[in-house]
Design a protein around this motif. Structure first.
Motif, PDB file in Angstrom:
ATOM      1  N   TRP A 299      59.433  46.929  66.047  1.00 41.08           N
ATOM      2  CA  TRP A 299      60.658  47.212  66.811  1.00 41.08           C
ATOM      3  C   TRP A 299      61.131  45.982  67.567  1.00 41.08           C
ATOM      4  O   TRP A 299      62.341  45.778  67.731  1.00 41.08           O
ATOM      5  CB  TRP A 299      60.410  48.375  67.771  1.00 41.08           C
ATOM      6  CG  TRP A 299      60.169  49.665  67.061  1.00 41.08           C
ATOM      7  CD1 TRP A 299      59.011  50.372  66.982  1.00 41.08           C
ATOM      8  CD2 TRP A 299      61.122  50.410  66.291  1.00 41.08           C
ATOM      9  NE1 TRP A 299      59.178  51.496  66.209  1.00 41.08           N
ATOM     10  CE2 TRP A 299      60.469  51.549  65.779  1.00 41.08           C
ATOM     11  CE3 TRP A 299      62.474  50.212  65.988  1.00 41.08           C
ATOM     12  CZ2 TRP A 299      61.113  52.479  64.990  1.00 41.08           C
ATOM     13  CZ3 TRP A 299      63.122  51.145  65.192  1.00 41.08           C
ATOM     14  CH2 TRP A 299      62.444  52.263  64.699  1.00 41.08           C
TER      15      TRP A 299
ATOM     16  N   LEU B 159      62.924  43.958  64.981  1.00 42.30           N
ATOM     17  CA  LEU B 159      64.138  44.634  64.538  1.00 42.30           C
ATOM     18  C   LEU B 159      65.248  44.550  65.581  1.00 42.30           C
ATOM     19  O   LEU B 159      66.421  44.371  65.246  1.00 42.30           O
ATOM     20  CB  LEU B 159      63.822  46.101  64.232  1.00 42.30           C
ATOM     21  CG  LEU B 159      64.845  46.878  63.409  1.00 42.30           C
ATOM     22  CD1 LEU B 159      65.007  46.254  62.035  1.00 42.30           C
ATOM     23  CD2 LEU B 159      64.431  48.334  63.293  1.00 42.30           C
ATOM     24  N   ARG B 160      64.883  44.633  66.855  1.00 44.26           N
ATOM     25  CA  ARG B 160      65.886  44.623  67.922  1.00 44.26           C
ATOM     26  C   ARG B 160      66.130  43.241  68.513  1.00 44.26           C
ATOM     27  O   ARG B 160      66.922  43.083  69.434  1.00 44.26           O
ATOM     28  CB  ARG B 160      65.452  45.584  69.045  1.00 44.26           C
ATOM     29  CG  ARG B 160      65.470  47.050  68.652  1.00 44.26           C
ATOM     30  CD  ARG B 160      65.514  47.918  69.893  1.00 44.26           C
ATOM     31  NE  ARG B 160      66.692  47.614  70.693  1.00 44.26           N
ATOM     32  CZ  ARG B 160      66.760  47.796  72.022  1.00 44.26           C
ATOM     33  NH1 ARG B 160      65.706  48.243  72.680  1.00 44.26           N
ATOM     34  NH2 ARG B 160      67.864  47.513  72.683  1.00 44.26           N
TER      35      ARG B 160
ATOM     36  N   VAL C 105      65.272  54.254  66.107  1.00 41.68           N
ATOM     37  CA  VAL C 105      66.120  53.839  64.990  1.00 41.68           C
ATOM     38  C   VAL C 105      67.584  53.826  65.425  1.00 41.68           C
ATOM     39  O   VAL C 105      68.325  52.868  65.166  1.00 41.68           O
ATOM     40  CB  VAL C 105      65.935  54.771  63.777  1.00 41.68           C
ATOM     41  CG1 VAL C 105      66.975  54.461  62.699  1.00 41.68           C
ATOM     42  CG2 VAL C 105      64.536  54.617  63.204  1.00 41.68           C
TER      43      VAL C 105
ATOM     44  N   ALA D 199      68.304  50.949  67.712  1.00 42.32           N
ATOM     45  CA  ALA D 199      68.288  49.648  67.052  1.00 42.32           C
ATOM     46  C   ALA D 199      69.536  49.397  66.227  1.00 42.32           C
ATOM     47  O   ALA D 199      70.029  48.264  66.159  1.00 42.32           O
ATOM     48  CB  ALA D 199      67.045  49.538  66.159  1.00 42.32           C
ATOM     49  N   PHE D 200      70.085  50.435  65.606  1.00 41.94           N
ATOM     50  CA  PHE D 200      71.167  50.230  64.659  1.00 41.94           C
ATOM     51  C   PHE D 200      72.540  50.690  65.145  1.00 41.94           C
ATOM     52  O   PHE D 200      73.552  50.154  64.719  1.00 41.94           O
ATOM     53  CB  PHE D 200      70.844  50.927  63.336  1.00 41.94           C
ATOM     54  CG  PHE D 200      69.623  50.372  62.660  1.00 41.94           C
ATOM     55  CD1 PHE D 200      69.560  49.041  62.298  1.00 41.94           C
ATOM     56  CD2 PHE D 200      68.530  51.189  62.408  1.00 41.94           C
ATOM     57  CE1 PHE D 200      68.433  48.527  61.677  1.00 41.94           C
ATOM     58  CE2 PHE D 200      67.395  50.677  61.787  1.00 41.94           C
ATOM     59  CZ  PHE D 200      67.355  49.342  61.425  1.00 41.94           C
ATOM     60  N   ASP D 201      72.589  51.682  66.017  1.00 39.07           N
ATOM     61  CA  ASP D 201      73.894  52.195  66.451  1.00 39.07           C
ATOM     62  C   ASP D 201      73.733  52.899  67.800  1.00 39.07           C
ATOM     63  O   ASP D 201      73.504  54.103  67.856  1.00 39.07           O
ATOM     64  CB  ASP D 201      74.451  53.166  65.402  1.00 39.07           C
ATOM     65  CG  ASP D 201      75.936  53.432  65.587  1.00 39.07           C
ATOM     66  OD1 ASP D 201      76.417  53.275  66.727  1.00 39.07           O
ATOM     67  OD2 ASP D 201      76.605  53.792  64.606  1.00 39.07           O
ATOM     68  N   ARG D 202      73.871  52.138  68.877  1.00 40.96           N
ATOM     69  CA  ARG D 202      73.660  52.688  70.221  1.00 40.96           C
ATOM     70  C   ARG D 202      74.681  53.781  70.547  1.00 40.96           C
ATOM     71  O   ARG D 202      74.332  54.796  71.172  1.00 40.96           O
ATOM     72  CB  ARG D 202      73.750  51.562  71.253  1.00 40.96           C
ATOM     73  CG  ARG D 202      73.366  51.988  72.665  1.00 40.96           C
ATOM     74  CD  ARG D 202      73.529  50.851  73.645  1.00 40.96           C
ATOM     75  NE  ARG D 202      73.104  51.238  74.981  1.00 40.96           N
ATOM     76  CZ  ARG D 202      71.878  51.056  75.455  1.00 40.96           C
ATOM     77  NH1 ARG D 202      70.960  50.499  74.687  1.00 40.96           N
ATOM     78  NH2 ARG D 202      71.564  51.435  76.668  1.00 40.96           N
TER      79      ARG D 202
ATOM     80  N   ILE E 201      68.332  49.844  56.084  1.00 43.09           N
ATOM     81  CA  ILE E 201      68.828  50.783  57.078  1.00 43.09           C
ATOM     82  C   ILE E 201      69.106  52.130  56.460  1.00 43.09           C
ATOM     83  O   ILE E 201      69.003  53.156  57.100  1.00 43.09           O
ATOM     84  CB  ILE E 201      70.103  50.240  57.737  1.00 43.09           C
ATOM     85  CG1 ILE E 201      69.827  48.907  58.436  1.00 43.09           C
ATOM     86  CG2 ILE E 201      70.680  51.215  58.749  1.00 43.09           C
ATOM     87  CD1 ILE E 201      71.044  48.271  59.041  1.00 43.09           C
TER      88      ILE E 201
ATOM     89  N   GLU F  90      66.673  54.840  56.897  1.00 43.44           N
ATOM     90  CA  GLU F  90      66.144  55.013  58.229  1.00 43.44           C
ATOM     91  C   GLU F  90      67.158  55.528  59.230  1.00 43.44           C
ATOM     92  O   GLU F  90      66.826  55.899  60.341  1.00 43.44           O
ATOM     93  CB  GLU F  90      65.611  53.652  58.747  1.00 43.44           C
ATOM     94  CG  GLU F  90      64.533  53.052  57.868  1.00 43.44           C
ATOM     95  CD  GLU F  90      63.278  53.906  57.823  1.00 43.44           C
ATOM     96  OE1 GLU F  90      63.096  54.718  58.744  1.00 43.44           O
ATOM     97  OE2 GLU F  90      62.496  53.753  56.893  1.00 43.44           O
ATOM     98  N   ARG F  91      68.421  55.528  58.855  1.00 48.86           N
ATOM     99  CA  ARG F  91      69.428  55.927  59.826  1.00 48.86           C
ATOM    100  C   ARG F  91      69.305  57.394  60.191  1.00 48.86           C
ATOM    101  O   ARG F  91      68.928  58.231  59.395  1.00 48.86           O
ATOM    102  CB  ARG F  91      70.840  55.666  59.267  1.00 48.86           C
ATOM    103  CG  ARG F  91      71.223  54.199  59.367  1.00 48.86           C
ATOM    104  CD  ARG F  91      72.673  54.016  58.994  1.00 48.86           C
ATOM    105  NE  ARG F  91      73.094  52.639  59.188  1.00 48.86           N
ATOM    106  CZ  ARG F  91      74.279  52.171  58.843  1.00 48.86           C
ATOM    107  NH1 ARG F  91      75.164  52.974  58.287  1.00 48.86           N
ATOM    108  NH2 ARG F  91      74.593  50.919  59.044  1.00 48.86           N
TER     109      ARG F  91
END
Length: 278
Positions: free
Chosen positions: A28, A31-32, A152, A155-158, A272, A275-276
């Motif tokens: 993580w 990833l972040r 997840v 990391a990808f879409d707050r 992604i 995992e989304r």
């Protein structure tokens, strides 16, 4: 054979537990893009460790508290000032490290302990340390599973995380807590100056090839374990510092992976799609 010695066997088990902790959390972190913060947190532990040692308390708890304070301070400073996050991290990093050195400088008994704190002393791991590391690994694994979806989304879409009610702020705080736990649990093995190697090296190496988060985590665990085993063997036969050797091999895995990735022309990052959150 080195692993016939009981202290080397304990070092092996301790290193394997630490590699598991660092692999799960480090995935993580990579990833972040939180590598700089994790590095600053590892150095920012010194005041907590120093105070805990002076008061006769647990250096593990003291270090973890200091690491959390470092992360919270970065967030607060970034919000109340016009400073960028990197600037806030740098200022608190130097400030806390300097504070720790000042505290340590008042006690001559810290001379050897400070060296172990900075560079680790994996060969001195005892049964109590193994128990603490085992508990830490279980906690990290459970939290990683429970918070997988919020992590997840964060990391990808707050924004999507907020829409789905996944509480990104809470997830961020929990992730920082995991980072603090991983760093505090690992510094006894490889030291605060070298923990970055195990935390970042294996996950970053695997992330160039894997397409799913679970694959990155499993691969990072395997590479971390290989770094520990080979590091102890090299250290035993070449008479080098065990913690530094482990960390060096973990970082070397990344460079080898990057080189092979470049030669093959395969430019892959963590996928992604699978995992989304939905």
């Amino acid at each position: 054979m080195p692993f016939e010695a009981s202290f080397v066997t304990r070092a092996l088990w301790g290193g394997l537990l630490v590699s598991g902790i660092c692999a799960l959390v480090g995935t993580w972190v990579v990833l972040r893009g939180m590598a700089f913060l994790s590095e600053a947190m590892s150095h920012g532990m010194l005041p907590g460790v120093a105070v805990a040692a002076l008061l006769g308390g647990s250096v593990f708890i003291g270090g973890a508290i200091a690491a959390v304070a470092m992360a919270v301070g970065v967030t607060a400073l970034s919000r109340v000032s016009r400073l960028s996050r990197d600037t806030a991290i740098g200022l608190l990093f130097v400030g806390m490290l300097s504070t720790g050195v000042v505290i340590v400088s008042h006690s001559e008994s810290f001379a050897v302990d400070l060296t172990a704190f900075l560079f680790g002393d994996v060969l001195s791991i005892g049964a109590e340390d193994l128990a603490i590391l085992a508990v830490a690994l279980v906690v990290v694994a459970v939290v990683a599973v429970v918070f997988h979806r919020p992590f997840v989304a964060l990391a990808f879409d707050r924004r999507k995380a907020m829409t789905l009610g996944l509480r990104p702020r809470t997830a961020n705080f929990v992730l920082i807590g995991l980072m603090s736990l991983a760093i505090a649990a690992s510094f006894h093995v490889v030291g605060t100056l070298l923990v970055f190697g195990l935390l970042i090296g294996p996950p970053a190496a695997i992330a160039q090839w894997a397409s799913r988060l679970p694959t990155v985590m499993i691969g990072a665990v395997v590479l971390g374990a290989l770094a520990v085993i080979s590091g102890l063997l090299v250290s035993w036969h070449l008479d080098t510092a065990a913690g530094a050797t482990i960390s060096l091999i973990a970082v070397a895995f990344f460079f080898v992976s990057a080189l092979l990735n470049g030669v093959s022309g395969r430019h892959r990052t963590v996928g992604i799609a699978e995992e989304r959150t939905t």
